[in-house]
Design a protein around this motif. Structure first.
Motif, PDB file in Angstrom:
ATOM      1  N   LYS A  98      42.600  81.265  34.268  1.00  0.00           N
ATOM      2  CA  LYS A  98      43.302  80.977  35.523  1.00  0.00           C
ATOM      3  C   LYS A  98      44.364  82.036  35.804  1.00  0.00           C
ATOM      4  CE  LYS A  98      42.751  75.962  35.422  1.00  0.00           C
ATOM      5  NZ  LYS A  98      43.455  74.671  35.288  1.00  0.00           N
ATOM      6  N   ARG A  99      45.088  82.439  34.768  1.00  0.00           N
ATOM      7  CA  ARG A  99      46.129  83.453  34.932  1.00  0.00           C
ATOM      8  C   ARG A  99      45.515  84.761  35.428  1.00  0.00           C
ATOM      9  NH1 ARG A  99      48.242  87.687  32.645  1.00  0.00           N
ATOM     10  NH2 ARG A  99      46.851  87.714  30.865  1.00  0.00           N
ATOM     11  N   LEU A 100      44.383  85.148  34.842  1.00  0.00           N
ATOM     12  CA  LEU A 100      43.720  86.381  35.265  1.00  0.00           C
ATOM     13  C   LEU A 100      43.227  86.277  36.706  1.00  0.00           C
ATOM     14  CD1 LEU A 100      41.737  87.248  32.011  1.00  0.00           C
ATOM     15  CD2 LEU A 100      43.746  88.421  32.926  1.00  0.00           C
ATOM     16  N   TYR A 101      42.699  85.119  37.090  1.00  0.00           N
ATOM     17  CA  TYR A 101      42.246  84.945  38.472  1.00  0.00           C
ATOM     18  C   TYR A 101      43.419  84.970  39.451  1.00  0.00           C
ATOM     19  CZ  TYR A 101      37.277  84.154  37.679  1.00  0.00           C
ATOM     20  OH  TYR A 101      35.965  84.325  37.382  1.00  0.00           O
ATOM     21  N   ARG A 102      44.554  84.374  39.040  1.00  0.00           N
ATOM     22  CA  ARG A 102      45.744  84.431  39.890  1.00  0.00           C
ATOM     23  C   ARG A 102      46.164  85.886  40.104  1.00  0.00           C
ATOM     24  NH1 ARG A 102      48.006  80.495  36.209  1.00  0.00           N
ATOM     25  NH2 ARG A 102      47.350  78.453  36.942  1.00  0.00           N
ATOM     26  N   LEU A 104      44.296  88.570  39.851  1.00  0.00           N
ATOM     27  CA  LEU A 104      43.296  89.226  40.681  1.00  0.00           C
ATOM     28  C   LEU A 104      43.471  88.843  42.150  1.00  0.00           C
ATOM     29  CD1 LEU A 104      40.718  90.958  40.853  1.00  0.00           C
ATOM     30  CD2 LEU A 104      39.414  88.845  40.528  1.00  0.00           C
ATOM     31  N   GLY A 105      43.773  87.570  42.403  1.00  0.00           N
ATOM     32  CA  GLY A 105      43.999  87.114  43.768  1.00  0.00           C
ATOM     33  C   GLY A 105      45.206  87.775  44.401  1.00  0.00           C
ATOM     34  N   THR A 112      47.784  82.982  46.503  1.00  0.00           N
ATOM     35  CA  THR A 112      47.300  82.165  45.397  1.00  0.00           C
ATOM     36  C   THR A 112      48.043  80.834  45.299  1.00  0.00           C
ATOM     37  OG1 THR A 112      48.775  83.327  43.875  1.00  0.00           O
ATOM     38  CG2 THR A 112      46.514  84.134  44.056  1.00  0.00           C
ATOM     39  N   ASP A 113      49.297  80.795  45.709  1.00  0.00           N
ATOM     40  CA  ASP A 113      50.045  79.540  45.666  1.00  0.00           C
ATOM     41  C   ASP A 113      49.419  78.525  46.627  1.00  0.00           C
ATOM     42  OD1 ASP A 113      51.792  80.610  43.805  1.00  0.00           O
ATOM     43  OD2 ASP A 113      53.160  81.368  45.356  1.00  0.00           O
ATOM     44  N   LYS A 114      49.068  78.978  47.805  1.00  0.00           N
ATOM     45  CA  LYS A 114      48.428  78.099  48.792  1.00  0.00           C
ATOM     46  C   LYS A 114      47.077  77.604  48.261  1.00  0.00           C
ATOM     47  CE  LYS A 114      46.448  78.076  53.411  1.00  0.00           C
ATOM     48  NZ  LYS A 114      46.018  78.902  54.534  1.00  0.00           N
ATOM     49  N   ILE A 115      46.296  78.489  47.647  1.00  0.00           N
ATOM     50  CA  ILE A 115      44.995  78.108  47.102  1.00  0.00           C
ATOM     51  C   ILE A 115      45.160  77.062  46.014  1.00  0.00           C
ATOM     52  CG2 ILE A 115      43.016  78.972  45.790  1.00  0.00           C
ATOM     53  CD1 ILE A 115      43.374  81.645  47.280  1.00  0.00           C
ATOM     54  N   GLU A 116      46.178  77.241  45.157  1.00  0.00           N
ATOM     55  CA  GLU A 116      46.423  76.266  44.087  1.00  0.00           C
ATOM     56  C   GLU A 116      46.858  74.926  44.654  1.00  0.00           C
ATOM     57  OE1 GLU A 116      48.745  77.516  40.717  1.00  0.00           O
ATOM     58  OE2 GLU A 116      47.922  79.545  40.855  1.00  0.00           O
TER      59      GLU A 116
END
Length: 144
Positions: A98-102, A104-105, A112-116
């Motif tokens: 998840k950290r890596l995807y954040r 990358l986003g 990424t905050d909105k997506i989460e």
């Protein structure tokens, strides 16, 4: 052998024999058809089936039959610790992913905050729906 075979020659030979047979040719043709049909019907009706093989059974003895209750409890505790360790490692790996995807986003310019937040809201809605379904099923079961 096949160089001497000619479909044209075979048809010409058949026509010559058919004409040479005279008036009896229809009888010969019928006799040939009956003989051929009889043999083929015997072959078609014949059936051979082998009986199925018996299944093989393989016994796997993982534990001694004479284990005491204390040994069983001790092995269960060891397996439970291994299970917990694996769950912990899996959770850590998922968090790292998840950290890596954040990261990358964010590099890609995504919010990424909105997506989460949206993902958390969706998980919460799904949990509410599952709880409502479970409550409904419990009410239906209680009503019976």
């Amino acid at each position: 052998m096949w160089k001497d075979v000619s479909p044209t020659g075979a048809v010409a030979d058949f026509v010559a024999v058919w004409q040479a047979a005279g008036r009896a040719r229809w009888g010969y043709a019928l006799a040939a058809l009956v003989a051929s049909g009889s043999v083929l019907s015997l072959i078609i009706r014949e059936e051979h089936r082998a009986p199925p093989r018996m299944p093989g059974i393989t016994y796997i003895n993982s534990w001694r039959a004479d284990r005491s209750d204390e040994e069983i409890k001790a092995s269960n505790l060891v397996f439970e610790r291994v299970k917990q360790q694996r769950a912990k490692e899996r959770a850590e790996a998922e968090e790292e992913t998840k950290r890596l995807y954040r990261m990358l986003g964010k590099i890609s310019g995504m919010d990424t905050d909105k997506i989460e937040r949206e993902a958390a809201a969706q998980r919460e809605a799904e949990a509410k729906a599952q709880k409502a379904e479970a409550d409904h099923m419990a009410a239906v079961k209680a009503a019976k």
